[in-house]
Design an enzyme around this catalytic site. Structure first.
Site, PDB file in Angstrom:
ATOM      1  N   ARG A  51      51.975  33.412  45.897  1.00  0.00           N
ATOM      2  CA  ARG A  51      51.510  33.631  44.529  1.00  0.00           C
ATOM      3  C   ARG A  51      50.085  34.150  44.441  1.00  0.00           C
ATOM      4  O   ARG A  51      49.817  35.132  43.764  1.00  0.00           O
ATOM      5  CB  ARG A  51      51.517  32.313  43.732  1.00  0.00           C
ATOM      6  CG  ARG A  51      52.721  32.090  42.893  1.00  0.00           C
ATOM      7  CD  ARG A  51      52.938  30.604  42.769  1.00  0.00           C
ATOM      8  NE  ARG A  51      53.073  30.065  44.104  1.00  0.00           N
ATOM      9  CZ  ARG A  51      54.208  30.083  44.800  1.00  0.00           C
ATOM     10  NH1 ARG A  51      55.295  30.540  44.259  1.00  0.00           N
ATOM     11  NH2 ARG A  51      54.268  29.614  46.033  1.00  0.00           N
ATOM     12  N   THR A  52      49.182  33.444  45.077  1.00  0.00           N
ATOM     13  CA  THR A  52      47.776  33.750  44.814  1.00  0.00           C
ATOM     14  C   THR A  52      47.457  35.183  45.239  1.00  0.00           C
ATOM     15  O   THR A  52      46.869  35.946  44.485  1.00  0.00           O
ATOM     16  CB  THR A  52      46.868  32.731  45.514  1.00  0.00           C
ATOM     17  OG1 THR A  52      47.288  31.430  45.109  1.00  0.00           O
ATOM     18  CG2 THR A  52      45.419  32.918  45.131  1.00  0.00           C
ATOM     19  N   LYS A  80      39.870  37.632  67.140  1.00  0.00           N
ATOM     20  CA  LYS A  80      39.057  37.990  68.320  1.00  0.00           C
ATOM     21  C   LYS A  80      37.771  37.178  68.366  1.00  0.00           C
ATOM     22  O   LYS A  80      36.937  37.369  69.241  1.00  0.00           O
ATOM     23  CB  LYS A  80      38.678  39.469  68.275  1.00  0.00           C
ATOM     24  CG  LYS A  80      39.849  40.432  68.258  1.00  0.00           C
ATOM     25  CD  LYS A  80      39.314  41.867  68.164  1.00  0.00           C
ATOM     26  CE  LYS A  80      40.440  42.873  68.045  1.00  0.00           C
ATOM     27  NZ  LYS A  80      39.912  44.221  67.715  1.00  0.00           N
ATOM     28  N   ARG A 101      40.944  33.511  50.906  1.00  0.00           N
ATOM     29  CA  ARG A 101      41.485  32.159  51.158  1.00  0.00           C
ATOM     30  C   ARG A 101      41.226  31.819  52.615  1.00  0.00           C
ATOM     31  O   ARG A 101      41.454  32.652  53.505  1.00  0.00           O
ATOM     32  CB  ARG A 101      42.979  32.122  50.863  1.00  0.00           C
ATOM     33  CG  ARG A 101      43.636  30.850  51.366  1.00  0.00           C
ATOM     34  CD  ARG A 101      45.050  30.704  50.889  1.00  0.00           C
ATOM     35  NE  ARG A 101      45.094  30.406  49.471  1.00  0.00           N
ATOM     36  CZ  ARG A 101      46.212  30.103  48.816  1.00  0.00           C
ATOM     37  NH1 ARG A 101      47.360  30.076  49.449  1.00  0.00           N
ATOM     38  NH2 ARG A 101      46.175  29.835  47.534  1.00  0.00           N
ATOM     39  N   HIS A 129      40.244  25.246  44.416  1.00  0.00           N
ATOM     40  CA  HIS A 129      41.111  26.411  44.158  1.00  0.00           C
ATOM     41  C   HIS A 129      40.906  26.826  42.700  1.00  0.00           C
ATOM     42  O   HIS A 129      41.785  26.639  41.859  1.00  0.00           O
ATOM     43  CB  HIS A 129      42.567  26.019  44.436  1.00  0.00           C
ATOM     44  CG  HIS A 129      43.531  27.161  44.515  1.00  0.00           C
ATOM     45  ND1 HIS A 129      43.222  28.449  44.094  1.00  0.00           N
ATOM     46  CD2 HIS A 129      44.817  27.204  44.960  1.00  0.00           C
ATOM     47  CE1 HIS A 129      44.290  29.213  44.298  1.00  0.00           C
ATOM     48  NE2 HIS A 129      45.257  28.489  44.812  1.00  0.00           N
TER      49      HIS A 129
END
Ligand code: NCD
Length: 304
Positions: A51-52, A80, A101, A129
């Site tokens: 969703r986000t 890396k 995120r 959030h």
């Protein structure tokens, strides 16, 4: 330059403005379809998301802008060993705004210190959030007609559930809010939310293990998933994962106009029978999230 790292980065009147813009977008989407022409949004997702990330991308595309980014940390140079600071220095050369995120609490704050473009926290570990909170606030406002004088029950994983922490921070600034915290002891709300948010703002709250007992008084029930990925020990997850399963019979003594919210993804904490009940609001929340993200992108890019 403004960022959105925590919901309290915006004042209540700025949140009211975002809600007003989102409501206008819902009524009049054509007026917005070229607002972000030639602007680029980068979505940097170091943790899974449906969703986000897609809602941010859909929001930018609906504003006439473009999107770039990655949805898997393993496909980025962080695999890396590149630091968040370096990744952000690079991506801010390629984009006008970044939604990020990350599994580590505070990573978006670090990013904001090294970025030349606005940073949006799209979820940092078990912490915050804020853009889910924007979706939640528009949903509550639409369903209840107000953001004050409501009793909100939070049920499930209140310890690791970052959407819960951010929504409580937001609600702390409205009058007449009562919070009911429903969880097993092991998944109780963190002390910092209790002390720094609820106590500090003299919020009225109670804690209980029993959803049935408190159901009749709730105006909003915010269900959450037990956050499997944040457990150190699989046995604990297995023991706690089915702590609450909302079924239709458990709604017998609920208010007729209860609003059931869930940030999704749902695992099994809400029975699918409830989806067609008028009290289920979780798919409306998804739609609202996109409108609020459109309003947020416009605000952070300074576009009227
Ligand atoms: C939430 C999250 O990522 O914190 N999902 C979302 O963004 N809507 C909730 C969850 O994962 O349980």
């Amino acid at each position: 330059m403004r960022n959105l790292l925590s919901i309290t980065d915006f004042s209540v009147s700025e949140i009211d403005e975002l809600i007003a813009v989102a409501e206008d977008i819902i009524k009049n989407p054509e007026a917005y379809q070229e607002k972000c022409k030639h602007k680029k949004l980068a979505t940097l997702f170091f943790e899974p998301s449906t969703r986000t990330r897609l809602s941010f991308e859909s929001a930018m595309l609906s504003l006439g802008g473009n999107v770039l980014g990655f949805s898997d940390a393993n496909s980025s140079s962080s695999s890396k060993g590149e630091s968040v600071a370096d990744t952000i220095r690079v991506v801010s050369c390629y984009s006008d705004i970044i939604a990020m995120r990350h599994p580590k609490e505070g990573a978006p704050l670090v990013a904001s210190m090294h970025s030349s473009v606005p940073i949006i926290n799209a979820g940092d570990g078990g912490h915050n959030h804020p853009t889910q909170t924007l979706a939640d606030l528009l949903t509550i406002k639409t369903e209840k007609g107000r953001l004050d004088n409501i009793t909100v029950g939070f049920c499930g994983d209140l310890k690791f559930g970052r959407t819960v922490h951010s929504l409580i921070q937001a609600l702390a600034r409205y009058k007449g809010i009562k919070i009911v915290l429903i969880s097993p002891k092991e998944l109780a709300i963190p002390d910092y939310v209790k002390v720094d948010v609820m106590d500090k703002n003299n919020m009225c709250y109670e804690e209980t293990r029993s959803l049935e007992e408190v159901m009749p008084k709730l105006d909003v029930l915010y269900m959450t998933r037990v956050q499997k990925e944040r457990f150190f020990n699989e046995d604990d997850y297995i023991r706690l994962k089915d702590s609450y399963i909302l079924t239709l019979d458990k709604l017998d003594n609920a208010k007729k106009d209860l609003s059931i919210l869930h940030p999704l993804p749902r695992v099994n904490e809400i029975s699918v029978d409830i989806d067609s009940d008028p009290r289920a609001c979780y798919f409306k929340q998804v739609a609202n999230g996109r409108y609020m993200r459109m309003a947020l992108i416009l605000k952070l890019l300074g576009i009227k």
